[in-house]
Design an enzyme around this catalytic site. Sequence first.
Site, PDB file in Angstrom:
ATOM      1  N   GLY A 132       7.366 -13.119  14.513  1.00  0.00           N
ATOM      2  CA  GLY A 132       7.457 -12.946  15.956  1.00  0.00           C
ATOM      3  C   GLY A 132       6.868 -11.636  16.442  1.00  0.00           C
ATOM      4  N   ILE A 156      13.420 -13.985  10.648  1.00  0.00           N
ATOM      5  CA  ILE A 156      12.113 -14.158  11.293  1.00  0.00           C
ATOM      6  C   ILE A 156      10.967 -14.019  10.294  1.00  0.00           C
ATOM      7  CG2 ILE A 156      13.080 -13.407  13.466  1.00  0.00           C
ATOM      8  CD1 ILE A 156      11.589 -10.758  13.143  1.00  0.00           C
ATOM      9  N   ARG A 182      19.285   3.607   2.562  1.00  0.00           N
ATOM     10  CA  ARG A 182      19.331   2.782   1.366  1.00  0.00           C
ATOM     11  C   ARG A 182      18.491   1.523   1.568  1.00  0.00           C
ATOM     12  NH1 ARG A 182      23.081   2.467  -2.606  1.00  0.00           N
ATOM     13  NH2 ARG A 182      24.745   3.352  -1.350  1.00  0.00           N
ATOM     14  N   ILE A 183      17.748   1.156   0.559  1.00  0.00           N
ATOM     15  CA  ILE A 183      16.924  -0.040   0.646  1.00  0.00           C
ATOM     16  C   ILE A 183      17.697  -1.178  -0.018  1.00  0.00           C
ATOM     17  CG2 ILE A 183      14.704  -1.084   0.076  1.00  0.00           C
ATOM     18  CD1 ILE A 183      14.595   1.303   2.074  1.00  0.00           C
ATOM     19  N   ASN A 218      16.846  -4.310  -0.370  1.00  0.00           N
ATOM     20  CA  ASN A 218      15.981  -5.133  -1.223  1.00  0.00           C
ATOM     21  C   ASN A 218      14.571  -4.530  -1.233  1.00  0.00           C
ATOM     22  OD1 ASN A 218      14.388  -7.060  -2.441  1.00  0.00           O
ATOM     23  ND2 ASN A 218      15.327  -8.791  -1.371  1.00  0.00           N
ATOM     24  N   PRO A 219      14.235  -3.793  -2.292  1.00  0.00           N
ATOM     25  CA  PRO A 219      12.933  -3.121  -2.310  1.00  0.00           C
ATOM     26  C   PRO A 219      11.747  -4.084  -2.202  1.00  0.00           C
ATOM     27  CG  PRO A 219      14.329  -2.326  -4.093  1.00  0.00           C
ATOM     28  CD  PRO A 219      15.035  -3.503  -3.483  1.00  0.00           C
ATOM     29  N   GLN A 225       7.758  -5.497   4.116  1.00  0.00           N
ATOM     30  CA  GLN A 225       7.781  -5.143   5.533  1.00  0.00           C
ATOM     31  C   GLN A 225       6.820  -3.997   5.837  1.00  0.00           C
ATOM     32  OE1 GLN A 225       9.517  -6.358   8.428  1.00  0.00           O
ATOM     33  NE2 GLN A 225       9.145  -7.956   6.937  1.00  0.00           N
ATOM     34  N   GLY A 258      16.870   0.162   9.327  1.00  0.00           N
ATOM     35  CA  GLY A 258      15.895  -0.923   9.403  1.00  0.00           C
ATOM     36  C   GLY A 258      14.514  -0.473   8.941  1.00  0.00           C
ATOM     37  N   GLU A 281       9.743  -2.013  11.528  1.00  0.00           N
ATOM     38  CA  GLU A 281       8.773  -1.485  12.482  1.00  0.00           C
ATOM     39  C   GLU A 281       8.136  -0.160  12.079  1.00  0.00           C
ATOM     40  OE1 GLU A 281      11.890  -2.325  15.344  1.00  0.00           O
ATOM     41  OE2 GLU A 281      10.391  -3.118  16.683  1.00  0.00           O
TER      42      GLU A 281
HETATM   43 MO1  MOS Z   1      10.665  -5.943  17.447  1.00  0.00          MO
HETATM   44  S1  MOS Z   1       9.211  -5.474  18.831  1.00  0.00           S
HETATM   45  O1  MOS Z   1      12.046  -5.385  18.223  1.00  0.00           O
HETATM   46  O2  MOS Z   1      10.623  -7.604  17.275  1.00  0.00           O
END
Ligand code: MOS
Length: 738
Positions: free
Chosen positions: A233, A460, A627-628, A630-631, A637, A701, A704
């Site tokens: 997305g 997603i 902390r990761i 799942n590396p 990502q 997270g 991004e």
């Molecule tokens: Mo992200 S732009 O919050 O899917």
Amino acid sequence: MMSHIGKEQPRVEGPLKVSGQARYTSDHRFPGMLYAVPVCSTIANGEIREIDTSSAAKMPGVQAILERANIGPLFRATANREFGADMVRLDEIRAPLEDDVIRYYGQYVALAVADTYEQAVAAAEAVRVAYRERAPNVAPQLAPETKHRVESERGDAASAFDAAQVQVDQTYGLPPETHNPIELHASVALWDGTNYTLYETSQGVVNHRNVLAQMLGVPRENVRVITKFLGSGFGGKLWPWTQSALAAAAARQLGRPVKLVVSRRMMFQTVGHRPRIEQRIRLGATREGKLTSLRQDWVNHASMLDDYRENCGEATPQMYSVPNLRITSALARRNVGSATSMRGPGAVPGLWATESALDELAWKLGIDPVQLRLSNEPQIDEGLQLPFSSRHLKECLATGAEKFGWSQRDPRVGAMQRDGLTLGWGMAGCSWQAARFPCAATVELRMDGTARVFCATQDIGTGSYTILAQLTAESLGLPLASVEVVLGDTRLPPGPLSGGSGATAAVIPAVLAAAAKAIDALLELGSRAPGLKLAGRRGSPLAYTEGRVHPSGEPPASGMAFAELLRRAGVDTVSGSGSSEGRGAFGTGKPEFSSHSFGAHFVEVTWQPEIARLRVSRVLSVIDAGRIVNPLTGRNQIEGAVVMGIGMALFEETSYEPRSGGPINANLADYIVAANADVPALEVHFLEYPDTRLNELGARGIGEIGLAGTAAAIANAVYHATGVRVRELPIRIEDLLT
Ligand code: MOS
């Protein structure tokens, strides 16, 4: 010692996807289902004079041509921007077909509904629309019509800039970019006379339900939204778009299931984009490289009705220490569809500009760009005046420099060569907010020895199924294969948006709490069932260890597996529910800490002036994201984001044709994204400092942050190779031939 968290766990839903069993929204079909295809405006500014549906309505298979007069009631939704189960949020506020005013090219003006997709396409093309047309405004130069709004301010940035020993004053441009997930937006709507079941491509089913209930004018309980799998997305599917209301209204009017799949071309018109942005950056510094003033003034284009404001100052106030700072924003109205969040909204465009300007400052000062950043490290978030919950930007910079071999860099332009190629080395820092959405989840232990976790969040493509399986397995001490994860349905406990890189941070406390409650319920059952012979001594409390219930203080082997306990007690399922409040930008109330992820990208480009060939040949990223969990999915990502960063730096641009106002490169042949040949081997390193102020595991997270700073690092490398400073993305070969 944790057995699932931190493991390189392949995606649990991977086999379903590669074997074609995972059903995406447009894969759903139902008896009697009809196909809807929108009629799109071919002007960008004006009014509809007349819609002639007479010949279209008579075509084979056509069930209806719906327009304002016959689609039934559709309403605007009223926003509730507080995150959580009650949120109501969307970027295009106008209800579809609300009036005859056309404000952007491609705006839906009618809907053809037919037995087959091909019939619906033919009918949509046969609808004749007469317009009263005005010249559209899609000009890329953004003279703002609204006044600049102050976003953040401290000290006296203007005076400090004027007085600064060294100054940078430049404007950085970013073109409109269009989200191009592989999966097109789609809606499959069913209506039974009372209730709607909507299969959607949504990054937030709970919000989608709340918005659609308002648009359709029915109670929330009458709307169910399902998104089991999403073909990504990138923010384009965060909020509902108008096709969803059209499909639902068509199902209501015709009493049959309706499928509406947005075409790739429509993806460029009606479902959001990152807006065109211009940012003027002014930096003041001492000759030694201490920042004294930072000004960031941006303008982004916005549609005629919607106030989408790209928060380019998201990272700026906390990124570096600077006593005088002023950030302002403004909008410029254009005849375009509503802009929306695109991966790292705000920070990604913002860091493109500020990290480019910092590089320009480093050149002016003759200071190494890594050193310049290291020597402006703040002690606290100087914008919020709060301590950081966890910040290791300096270590990202130092580790990246060391792993990349930065000390070998010859700082002179064009001085580095390899195999006849000119090399350019550039770098940039990056940051992305770390916050937590409100979240609820339920965990069940079942008689067959398996566990289930339920949450109305969605996967997603980022790995949420896998993360939730790992979390549940960890908190119950079970093998991963014994855990079933159920997501993507508003019937489940309200979960977070898959956005803002905030889903993982949100589900952790809720799932841990739910698992603990499920164990409590199990132990309660064990202690109440006299025939179970679990208590070694009468009345001794029970404990739960790795799937077994046993007298506490005695070895697990002395008890029994929970499945056996449930069987003997004649109970199929015990369950527990947990919830957690939001935190930071997605919470309410004043935060105690400033929470962000941080990182640094180091880039090598190769440049062949003889044939004007530019290639990105190396990208090394060091990311501090707590902390990761799942590396494997984590690295994936960051790699995906860096690929987007290469596209952002070198290729991506939505071009609006000035006379029609339409995006003219509205397809994947003309809108260029990075392909395999454009992407070198990517190296990703995580620093692992759990940020336990965000959640128990300290996971932030990672969706991004990989895109933040990447384009600037590439532009900075291009300058090092060529001596050309490109301030308007994408970087074109023509720019480098001057
Ligand atoms: Mo992200 S732009 O919050 O899917």
